[in-house]
Design an enzyme around this catalytic site. Sequence first.
Site, PDB file in Angstrom:
ATOM      1  CB  CYS A   1      -0.957  -0.065   1.196  1.00 44.73           C
ATOM      2  SG  CYS A   1      -2.266   1.176   1.202  1.00 44.73           S
ATOM      3  CB  ILE A   2       0.779   4.409   1.925  1.00 48.75           C
ATOM      4  CG1 ILE A   2       1.350   5.827   1.748  1.00 48.75           C
ATOM      5  CG2 ILE A   2       0.779   4.002   3.403  1.00 48.75           C
ATOM      6  CD1 ILE A   2       1.234   6.396   0.365  1.00 48.75           C
TER       7      ILE A   2
END
Length: 218
Positions: A134-135
């Site tokens: 994800c991030i």
Amino acid sequence: MKVGVLLAGCGVFDGAEIHEATLTLYFLDKEGVEIVCMAPNIPQKDVINHLTGQPMDEKRNVLIEAARIARGNIKDIDEVSVDDIDALIMPGGYGVAKNFSNFLEKGADAEVIPQVKRLLVDLFKAGKPIGAICISPVIVASALREAKPTVTIGTDIDVAKTIEAMGAKHLTCPVNEMVVDEEHKIVTTPAYMLGKSIKDVAEGIEKLVKEVIKLAKK
């Protein structure tokens, strides 16, 4: 084999993304490796009401909150050395950006908190693989600027530009795939940066887990 799972708290808006964290733990367990959950013993940047999306006037601790996901079996990251694990995986969630760095305020100039940077740098120097979901690749890109790793957060143009401004290379990637930087042993997948539901993100996370284990065995 021991694989560390670095958690940023508990909850997508102020901690670790619970689906991503749980899927990571599930696929690691399925592969038969020993899991070492960890988190920094620090205050959360903020606390968000996940029902309303609004900030709450209370304080929480990243390690204590992450212990919810780990069912209490978790270590302070300061007690974990590079010799204790063969690889590390970081699930995403806003807490990664908020609690592990000042990315939301500083963008490409973001700095990673010392506790997390120390372990990432030590793993990199030891040639041990890092998986980022994800991030989380923004943390890897910031912590390992000199290495200029190749990563993905999916297709978000603005975040991709920020990652490249850090010196890293960004590749677009569908939610069910991953990007493998063989040279630096870094594996990334977009998960909820791109996916809409838990079934969307599961396939990419499973591939990432298997690849991290494969690289750790080399």
